[in-house]
Enzyme design. Structure first.
Site, PDB file in Angstrom:
ATOM      1  N   ALA A   1      26.661  98.711  24.521  1.00 54.73           N
ATOM      2  CA  ALA A   1      25.215  98.513  24.654  1.00 54.73           C
ATOM      3  C   ALA A   1      24.666  98.180  23.275  1.00 54.73           C
ATOM      4  O   ALA A   1      25.350  98.327  22.259  1.00 54.73           O
ATOM      5  CB  ALA A   1      24.546  99.764  25.215  1.00 54.73           C
ATOM      6  N   MET A   2      23.404  97.737  23.243  1.00 54.24           N
ATOM      7  CA  MET A   2      22.756  97.379  21.979  1.00 54.24           C
ATOM      8  C   MET A   2      21.293  97.796  22.015  1.00 54.24           C
ATOM      9  O   MET A   2      20.573  97.516  22.973  1.00 54.24           O
ATOM     10  CB  MET A   2      22.881  95.869  21.734  1.00 54.24           C
ATOM     11  CG  MET A   2      22.173  95.409  20.464  1.00 54.24           C
ATOM     12  SD  MET A   2      22.827  96.221  18.981  1.00 54.24           S
ATOM     13  CE  MET A   2      21.444  96.017  17.861  1.00 54.24           C
ATOM     14  N   GLU A   3      20.863  98.445  20.917  1.00 58.76           N
ATOM     15  CA  GLU A   3      19.570  99.119  20.862  1.00 58.76           C
ATOM     16  C   GLU A   3      18.414  98.214  20.470  1.00 58.76           C
ATOM     17  O   GLU A   3      17.522  98.608  19.702  1.00 58.76           O
ATOM     18  CB  GLU A   3      19.636 100.288  19.878  1.00 58.76           C
ATOM     19  CG  GLU A   3      19.820  99.917  18.400  1.00 58.76           C
ATOM     20  CD  GLU A   3      21.268  99.845  17.938  1.00 58.76           C
ATOM     21  OE1 GLU A   3      21.508  99.927  16.720  1.00 58.76           O
ATOM     22  OE2 GLU A   3      22.162  99.700  18.795  1.00 58.76           O
ATOM     23  N   ASN A   4      18.343  96.991  20.993  1.00 59.39           N
ATOM     24  CA  ASN A   4      17.185  96.141  20.715  1.00 59.39           C
ATOM     25  C   ASN A   4      15.900  96.918  21.024  1.00 59.39           C
ATOM     26  O   ASN A   4      15.800  97.571  22.057  1.00 59.39           O
ATOM     27  CB  ASN A   4      17.229  94.893  21.599  1.00 59.39           C
ATOM     28  CG  ASN A   4      18.570  94.208  21.577  1.00 59.39           C
ATOM     29  OD1 ASN A   4      19.131  93.939  20.531  1.00 59.39           O
ATOM     30  ND2 ASN A   4      19.108  93.944  22.767  1.00 59.39           N
TER      31      ASN A   4
ATOM     32  N   GLU B   1      24.873 105.272  13.971  1.00 58.34           N
ATOM     33  CA  GLU B   1      25.655 105.467  15.190  1.00 58.34           C
ATOM     34  C   GLU B   1      26.017 106.940  15.398  1.00 58.34           C
ATOM     35  O   GLU B   1      26.024 107.430  16.535  1.00 58.34           O
ATOM     36  CB  GLU B   1      26.907 104.604  15.149  1.00 58.34           C
ATOM     37  CG  GLU B   1      26.629 103.117  15.151  1.00 58.34           C
ATOM     38  CD  GLU B   1      25.795 102.674  16.341  1.00 58.34           C
ATOM     39  OE1 GLU B   1      25.904 103.268  17.430  1.00 58.34           O
ATOM     40  OE2 GLU B   1      24.998 101.721  16.188  1.00 58.34           O
TER      41      GLU B   1
ATOM     42  N   GLU C   1      23.369  92.134  16.276  1.00 58.33           N
ATOM     43  CA  GLU C   1      24.011  93.004  15.295  1.00 58.33           C
ATOM     44  C   GLU C   1      25.449  92.527  15.055  1.00 58.33           C
ATOM     45  O   GLU C   1      26.186  92.314  16.009  1.00 58.33           O
ATOM     46  CB  GLU C   1      24.029  94.452  15.806  1.00 58.33           C
ATOM     47  CG  GLU C   1      24.455  95.441  14.729  1.00 58.33           C
ATOM     48  CD  GLU C   1      24.436  96.885  15.244  1.00 58.33           C
ATOM     49  OE1 GLU C   1      23.928  97.745  14.531  1.00 58.33           O
ATOM     50  OE2 GLU C   1      24.931  97.131  16.351  1.00 58.33           O
TER      51      GLU C   1
ATOM     52  N   HIS D   1      22.101 107.395  24.240  1.00 54.34           N
ATOM     53  CA  HIS D   1      22.466 106.927  22.898  1.00 54.34           C
ATOM     54  C   HIS D   1      21.505 105.808  22.464  1.00 54.34           C
ATOM     55  O   HIS D   1      20.942 105.848  21.365  1.00 54.34           O
ATOM     56  CB  HIS D   1      23.916 106.429  22.931  1.00 54.34           C
ATOM     57  CG  HIS D   1      24.417 105.843  21.654  1.00 54.34           C
ATOM     58  ND1 HIS D   1      25.389 106.448  20.879  1.00 54.34           N
ATOM     59  CD2 HIS D   1      24.107 104.694  21.002  1.00 54.34           C
ATOM     60  CE1 HIS D   1      25.642 105.696  19.828  1.00 54.34           C
ATOM     61  NE2 HIS D   1      24.877 104.619  19.883  1.00 54.34           N
ATOM     62  N   GLU D   2      21.335 104.815  23.335  1.00 51.76           N
ATOM     63  CA  GLU D   2      20.470 103.693  22.968  1.00 51.76           C
ATOM     64  C   GLU D   2      19.012 104.132  22.860  1.00 51.76           C
ATOM     65  O   GLU D   2      18.277 103.650  22.000  1.00 51.76           O
ATOM     66  CB  GLU D   2      20.616 102.565  23.985  1.00 51.76           C
ATOM     67  CG  GLU D   2      22.040 102.058  24.171  1.00 51.76           C
ATOM     68  CD  GLU D   2      22.756 101.733  22.872  1.00 51.76           C
ATOM     69  OE1 GLU D   2      22.123 101.175  21.949  1.00 51.76           O
ATOM     70  OE2 GLU D   2      23.954 102.035  22.766  1.00 51.76           O
TER      71      GLU D   2
ATOM     72  N   HIS E   1      18.268 105.601  19.525  1.00 54.34           N
ATOM     73  CA  HIS E   1      18.126 104.582  18.483  1.00 54.34           C
ATOM     74  C   HIS E   1      16.695 104.066  18.342  1.00 54.34           C
ATOM     75  O   HIS E   1      16.344 103.501  17.302  1.00 54.34           O
ATOM     76  CB  HIS E   1      19.030 103.386  18.787  1.00 54.34           C
ATOM     77  CG  HIS E   1      20.429 103.517  18.269  1.00 54.34           C
ATOM     78  ND1 HIS E   1      20.719 103.905  16.985  1.00 54.34           N
ATOM     79  CD2 HIS E   1      21.619 103.263  18.873  1.00 54.34           C
ATOM     80  CE1 HIS E   1      22.039 103.896  16.818  1.00 54.34           C
ATOM     81  NE2 HIS E   1      22.600 103.519  17.942  1.00 54.34           N
TER      82      HIS E   1
END
Length: 552
Positions: free
Chosen positions: A267-270, A323, A126, A300-301, A304
């Site tokens: 963090a990242m929502e892959n 977000e 992202e 949060h993740e 998503h």
């Protein structure tokens, strides 16, 4: 020349002529410390005879083949794009390239652990960085199924969006992992994590009856510090909460959570393979605030997976909604499904206070920003877009009612699963479940800047009984919008050394002044608190008596 930028107009024009079907991405991670070999096969439909381009950032492009026809890379590849001419109704494109590892957290990040010299890789795509790993139509509304085949050292663990398969051994201590194809997702939430990670596994049963495998990963030198059982516990609580409230089962095949080094975000929502900063691997005693923040981030993740991954924005101007929703959902889930029951208080102290400060600076702007190109994304997401966006979404949930809000969100997921949407698509579902018209609300809250001030207007008789109660709303001269609010009004009395709530009403406030006749005749309390329960996004004033009580 475009360089590495992409405009919204270019994305719309490309979407008008291209419909992506599937990607087969073959990666060889055994070619040395600088580059890896990337071979991408893309199958897509197109307007017959059209021309467009596909995105790729690579050191070298060795070959390009479109529908069996060889294309010279020296002619077609420039400025992170491969030009595609003479497209057919159905197309197959094959691109073979050498791509570069990075140490900036973009594309495929390569880290050498100073403790033991082990190499760890992870992707971060992202906003527009999957093109650093494979050739791709890099925009969120060109979804496809992705099949990854990865060759790596046999001793490594390899993780992607689909469950990790058994590897096929090769010569020289290498192996190949052939992952199953994903559902239709956007390229920026695809993922690859590879290296000698330590891992532990568990599972849960989804509301659909499916067994969902769970994994938690970290590098070897940190593994002793990772409290994986606690991470699993919060994950299970989040799954149960979201599946119940969204009335939509978890949409992916498994759920891995990986703590990775040198991560440049929280963090990242892959999809099915969330990456986290190693800051959340606690190597010493930390404050409760940090512990709570980790739980909010975990949830949060997870939020998503539905809002962002299952249903995805058409373009980056709605990234704020992505977000903001995840921040709102993770806070309410933390407060209602975990031991961190005061999560909304933390939200007020941190996110909301940040938003109030940002919204009173000359640099303030509407929540919905105009995102004309990829470069706009990098500069437009700040305390207004995230913190005010989250606060306003909390107000929206109060405005329509929490049950109607969750019902609308569930309907939104069912109506748009595996697709792309805009803000209006969510508002339409919320209008149906709540019966409220939200077009005016959206314009006033999301398309204008500034924060309103709410003040009490109280008149009383000689016995201290309220004869008139109103809420007065004002706005700064530079941003004069008067907005509708759903607020609570709390009456508090002193009982010994404690301030105790003795009465509470909830109502809509709109216009310059809103009378509250149901408070007429009540005894004036020691303290009157507007925005009791902190539903609204507004500055609050106290009357003189309440201020004296608060100070005392």
């Amino acid at each position: 020349m475009p360089g590495e930028n992409l405009t919204r107009i270019e994305a719309q024009e490309r979407r008008a002529v291209v419909e992506t079907h599937e990607y087969d991405v073959v990666l060889d991670l055994t070619t040395g410390p600088e580059v890896f070999r990337s071979t991408t096969t893309v199958r897509f439909a197109s307007t017959d005879g059209a021309h467009t381009f596909i995105d790729l950032i690579a050191r070298d492009v060795h070959s390009i083949t479109l529908n069996g026809r060889s294309i010279d890379p020296a002619v077609a590849f420039a400025d992170s794009r491969i030009v595609l001419d003479g497209l057919a109704a159905e197309n197959e494109l094959v691109v073979e390239a050498d791509c570069l590892y990075t140490n900036t957290g973009e594309g495929l990040h390569r880290f050498v652990d100073p403790v033991d010299g082990e190499v760890y890789l992870y992707s971060q795509f992202e906003v527009p960085d999957s093109r650093r790993v494979f050739a791709v139509f890099e925009q969120p509304d060109l979804k496809a199924g992705f099949k990854f085949t990865v060759t790596a050292p046999a001793a490594w663990k390899v993780v992607s969006n689909s469950p990790t398969p058994e590897p096929t051994p090769l010569d020289g201590d290498r192996a190949t992992w052939a992952f199953e194809r994903t559902p239709r997702i956007s390229s920026y939430i695809t993922a690859l994590i590879a290296g000698p990670y330590e891992a532990t596994f568990s599972e849960l049963t989804s509301a659909s009856g499916r067994v969902i495998p769970l994994g938690v990963y970290a590098r070897k030198s940190l593994w002793q510090h990772l409290d994986a059982d606690y991470v699993f516990e919060k994950t299970r609580q989040g799954f149960a909460y979201y599946e119940d409230k969204f009335a939509y089962p978890y949409p992916f095949a498994k759920y891995d959570q990986l703590f990775v080094p040198e991560f440049n975000a929280g963090a990242m929502e892959n999809a099915g393979a969330v990456t986290f900063t190693e800051t959340y691997v606690f190597r010493s005693k930390v404050t409760d605030a940090i512990k709570e923040r980790r739980v909010v981030t975990i949830l949060h993740e997870l939020a998503h997976m539905w809002f962002g991954d299952l249903v995805t924005m058409k373009w980056w101007n709605d990234l704020w909604l992505n977000e903001s929703f995840a921040e709102w959902a993770s806070t309410i889930a933390t407060a209602e499904a975990t031991e961190w029951t005061e999560a909304w208080t933390t939200f007020n102290a941190m996110e909301k206070t940040w938003a109030y400060r940002q919204d009173q600076l000359p640099s303030t702007h509407p929540v919905v920003a105009e995102i004309n190109d990829l470069e706009d994304v990098q500069v437009n997401f700040d305390g207004i877009t995230y913190a005010k966006g989250g606060s306003v979404l909390k107000q929206l949930a109060a405005w329509v009612g929490i049950d109607a809000f969750f019902a609308g969100v569930g309907a939104y997921f069912r109506a748009h699963e595996w697709g792309n949407t805009e803000l209006g698509d969510l508002l339409a579902e919320l209008e149906r479940t709540s019966g409220r018209e939200l077009g005016t609300w959206s314009k006033k809250w999301l398309e204008t800047a500034g924060v309103n001030t709410l003040s009490p207007l109280i008149e009383e008789d000689a016995e201290g009984n309220i004869t008139r109660f109103g809420v007065v709303q004002t706005a700064p001269a530079d941003y004069p919008t008067i907005r509708p609010h759903r607020i609570g009004i709390g009456f508090y009395g002193l009982e010994g050394d404690a301030l105790v709530r003795v009465h509470h009403v909830e109502l809509d406030v709109d216009g310059d002044r809103t009378d509250v006749p149901e408070l007429k005749g009540r005894k004036r309390p020691d303290l009157v608190l507007l925005n009791d329960e902190d539903l609204a996004y507004a500055k609050i004033r106290l009357d003189e008596r309440s201020l004296a009580t608060a100070i005392e």
